[in-house]
Design a protein around this motif. Structure first.
Motif, PDB file in Angstrom:
ATOM      1  N   MET A   1       0.880  -0.690  -0.465  1.00 14.10           N
ATOM      2  CA  MET A   1      -0.011   0.203   0.202  1.00 14.10           C
ATOM      3  C   MET A   1       0.830   1.242   0.129  1.00 14.10           C
ATOM      4  O   MET A   1       1.730   1.655   0.851  1.00 14.10           O
ATOM      5  N   SER A   2       0.472   2.436  -1.208  1.00 12.18           N
ATOM      6  CA  SER A   2       1.693   3.540  -1.241  1.00 12.18           C
ATOM      7  C   SER A   2       0.648   4.805  -0.147  1.00 12.18           C
ATOM      8  O   SER A   2      -0.288   4.565   0.100  1.00 12.18           O
ATOM      9  N   GLU A   3       1.583   5.200   1.028  1.00 13.40           N
ATOM     10  CA  GLU A   3       1.258   5.996   1.198  1.00 13.40           C
ATOM     11  C   GLU A   3       1.129   7.573   0.966  1.00 13.40           C
ATOM     12  O   GLU A   3       2.422   8.244   1.212  1.00 13.40           O
ATOM     13  N   VAL A   4       0.256   8.520   2.390  1.00  9.94           N
ATOM     14  CA  VAL A   4       0.390   9.606   1.725  1.00  9.94           C
ATOM     15  C   VAL A   4       0.317  10.423   2.338  1.00  9.94           C
ATOM     16  O   VAL A   4      -0.417   9.672   3.664  1.00  9.94           O
ATOM     17  N   ASP A   5       0.539  12.099   2.574  1.00 13.45           N
ATOM     18  CA  ASP A   5      -0.395  12.281   3.785  1.00 13.45           C
ATOM     19  C   ASP A   5      -1.934  13.084   3.847  1.00 13.45           C
ATOM     20  O   ASP A   5      -2.923  12.721   4.634  1.00 13.45           O
ATOM     21  N   VAL A   6      -2.091  13.115   2.675  1.00 14.16           N
ATOM     22  CA  VAL A   6      -3.741  13.766   2.551  1.00 14.16           C
ATOM     23  C   VAL A   6      -4.865  12.433   1.019  1.00 14.16           C
ATOM     24  O   VAL A   6      -3.861  12.413   0.008  1.00 14.16           O
ATOM     25  N   ILE A   7      -5.376  12.468   1.353  1.00  7.67           N
ATOM     26  CA  ILE A   7      -5.948  11.196  -0.044  1.00  7.67           C
ATOM     27  C   ILE A   7      -7.483  12.531  -0.300  1.00  7.67           C
ATOM     28  O   ILE A   7      -8.568  13.053   0.522  1.00  7.67           O
ATOM     29  N   VAL A   8      -7.766  12.907  -1.794  1.00  7.06           N
ATOM     30  CA  VAL A   8      -8.644  13.617  -2.223  1.00  7.06           C
ATOM     31  C   VAL A   8      -9.428  12.887  -3.115  1.00  7.06           C
ATOM     32  O   VAL A   8      -8.897  12.233  -4.048  1.00  7.06           O
ATOM     33  N   ALA A   9     -10.650  12.319  -2.791  1.00  3.28           N
ATOM     34  CA  ALA A   9     -11.642  11.982  -3.989  1.00  3.28           C
ATOM     35  C   ALA A   9     -12.295  12.685  -4.755  1.00  3.28           C
ATOM     36  O   ALA A   9     -12.531  13.538  -4.037  1.00  3.28           O
ATOM     37  N   GLY A  10     -12.251  12.383  -6.121  1.00  2.00           N
ATOM     38  CA  GLY A  10     -13.336  13.272  -6.498  1.00  2.00           C
ATOM     39  C   GLY A  10     -12.625  15.127  -7.465  1.00  2.00           C
ATOM     40  O   GLY A  10     -11.185  15.289  -6.932  1.00  2.00           O
ATOM     41  N   ALA A  11     -12.722  14.468  -8.471  1.00  2.22           N
ATOM     42  CA  ALA A  11     -12.116  15.668  -9.468  1.00  2.22           C
ATOM     43  C   ALA A  11     -12.408  17.077 -10.351  1.00  2.22           C
ATOM     44  O   ALA A  11     -12.355  17.383 -11.401  1.00  2.22           O
ATOM     45  N   GLY A  12     -13.499  17.262  -8.936  1.00  3.94           N
ATOM     46  CA  GLY A  12     -14.477  18.557 -10.088  1.00  3.94           C
ATOM     47  C   GLY A  12     -13.659  19.285  -9.295  1.00  3.94           C
ATOM     48  O   GLY A  12     -11.846  19.152  -8.797  1.00  3.94           O
ATOM     49  N   PRO A  13     -14.103  20.850  -9.858  1.00  4.53           N
ATOM     50  CA  PRO A  13     -13.174  21.650  -8.999  1.00  4.53           C
ATOM     51  C   PRO A  13     -12.574  22.297  -7.649  1.00  4.53           C
ATOM     52  O   PRO A  13     -11.586  22.458  -6.978  1.00  4.53           O
ATOM     53  N   ALA A  14     -13.920  22.087  -6.970  1.00  5.85           N
ATOM     54  CA  ALA A  14     -13.665  21.967  -5.299  1.00  5.85           C
ATOM     55  C   ALA A  14     -12.790  20.742  -5.132  1.00  5.85           C
ATOM     56  O   ALA A  14     -11.492  20.751  -4.534  1.00  5.85           O
TER      57      ALA A  14
END
Length: 403
Positions: A1-14
């Motif tokens: 499993m790769s690790e990041v600080d923050v996951i963002v789900a969704g590629a709309g403007p927000a």
């Protein structure tokens, strides 16, 4: 499993803005979404001054976007309901607030690619797949993608829309409702000048809103009863142009060159919690409003900026105190606006004389009482307190939006 600080789900403007803000704040970010937006989406979005300042902070404004977008120099409300009690037309002028423009009108087909490009420049990771499943645990959250990848982080931002998978994983319930309306979105040329004025005609089935674009062109959001909207969708371009010309009372001159069009059923949604179990809701995962008063995306961008503010300097960006503070801050901003928009929309649909009279009286008061009108304009731009840092004007000054 790769690790990041923050996951963002969704590629709309927000979601894209949130990913960019987090990357600028020094976080390692993965944006999990397959699509880069729908190039055929005919909608435009009116971004008010605080949102423009966010784009400035991200480094995507003014740039080439400014040349392809239109300043909103005035906003008009026109009572076109045919009611016995008709309110006077109201013109909201930013000069009353010491400003030259309320904001700018952006085609989504320009804004989303610009944010994608900036996210890549900032090193945001793009797995290139949608979220398939989500797992939360004591000190983190992980998502599995449709391509079989698994990514872990201390916190996830759910910008994956009104049917959010992450919201469901956080066990956050929602209140949902539907309106007896469908919005037709398109754009058109007109022989007369719009003078940078956006006009919201209040009709019996909902607002009919023209928003200026560069040149003699405007975008349109026409809210109608579903059967009537389907009829409009089936018209030829020439026939629809004639209907639009009638709807604007000829104020923009001869209408022609209808752009792509699409129907959008009108719905409302509000999450009962805006954050829980290391998942923070932003955009339509948290709130959905009808397109009245240009509030939707501006609220969503404040979601993203608020999350970054609260996480700044924190080793654990998903800790419970941050989630609680986010929930309280966004609830104060979102819920009153949503209630006002819902009330205004339902007053147009009701057909009850008492509601029509009340709406007309309120609009008459706005037109005649300057301090109230200015307070409404200021509130429409942003909350009076608690505006996220990157959306505030420099201390003691206001950035000019028009060159």
């Amino acid at each position: 499993m790769s690790e990041v600080d923050v996951i963002v789900a969704g590629a709309g403007p927000a979601g894209l803005a949130a990913a960019c803000l987090m990357a600028l704040d020094g976080r390692k970010v993965a944006l999990v979404a397959k699509e880069q937006g729908d190039a055929s989406d005919p909608r435009t979005v009116a971004l008010m001054q605080p949102s423009i300042r966010l784009l400035m902070h991200l480094g995507v404004w003014p740039g080439t976007l400014k040349e392809q977008t239109q300043p909103l120099k005035k906003l008009r409300l026109v009572d076109d309901t045919g009611s016995l009690f008709k309110a006077p037309a109201i013109t909201f002028d930013p000069a009353e607030l010491g400003e030259e423009a309320f904001g700018w009108n952006f085609p989504l087909g320009l804004l989303i690619p610009a944010l994608f490009a900036r996210a890549r420049d900032l090193g945001v990771e793009f797995p290139g797949a949608d979220v398939a499943s989500v797992q939360t645990y004591g000190d983190g959250v992980s998502v599995a993608t449709t391509a079989g990848l698994r990514i872990g982080a201390r916190v996830a931002l759910a910008a994956d829309g009104r049917n959010s998978i992450l919201r469901e994983a956080a066990q956050i319930r929602t209140n949902r409702w539907a309106y007896d309306q469908t919005a037709l979105a398109t754009s058109f040329d007109h022989s007369g000048a719009h003078d940078g004025i956006s006009t919201e005609y209040h009709k019996g089935a909902g607002p009919f809103t023209t928003v200026p674009m560069p040149g003699n062109r405007s975008s349109l959001v026409w809210m109608e009863r579903p059967a009537r909207a389907a009829e409009l969708m089936a018209l030829t371009d020439t026939e629809l142009a004639a209907e639009i010309q009638i709807g604007t009372h000829g104020e923009l001159g001869r209408v022609s060159n209808i752009g792509p069009r699409r129907l959008f059923p009108m719905q409302g949604l509000v999450a009962r919690d805006f954050a829980r179990n290391r998942i923070i809701l932003i955009g339509e995962a948290a709130h959905v409003v009808p397109p009245i008063g240009a509030q939707g995306l501006n609220m969503s961008l404040r979601d993203a900026a608020q999350a970054v503010d609260l996480m700044e300097g924190e080793d654990d960006p998903g800790q419970s105190t941050i989630l609680a503070d986010y929930d309280a801050a966004r609830r104060r901003d979102v819920q009153p606006r949503q209630q006002v928009i819902d009330m205004m929309n339902r007053s147009l649909l009701s057909g009850f004389m008492a509601m029509e009279t009340g709406r007309a009286a309120a609009l008459t008061l706005l037109s005649q009482f300057g301090p109230l009108r200015r307070a409404v304009m200021q509130y429409g731009l942003a909350p009076s307190a608690g505006l996220p840092r990157v959306m505030r004007p420099p201390q003691g000054s206001t950035p000019a939006l028009i060159a």
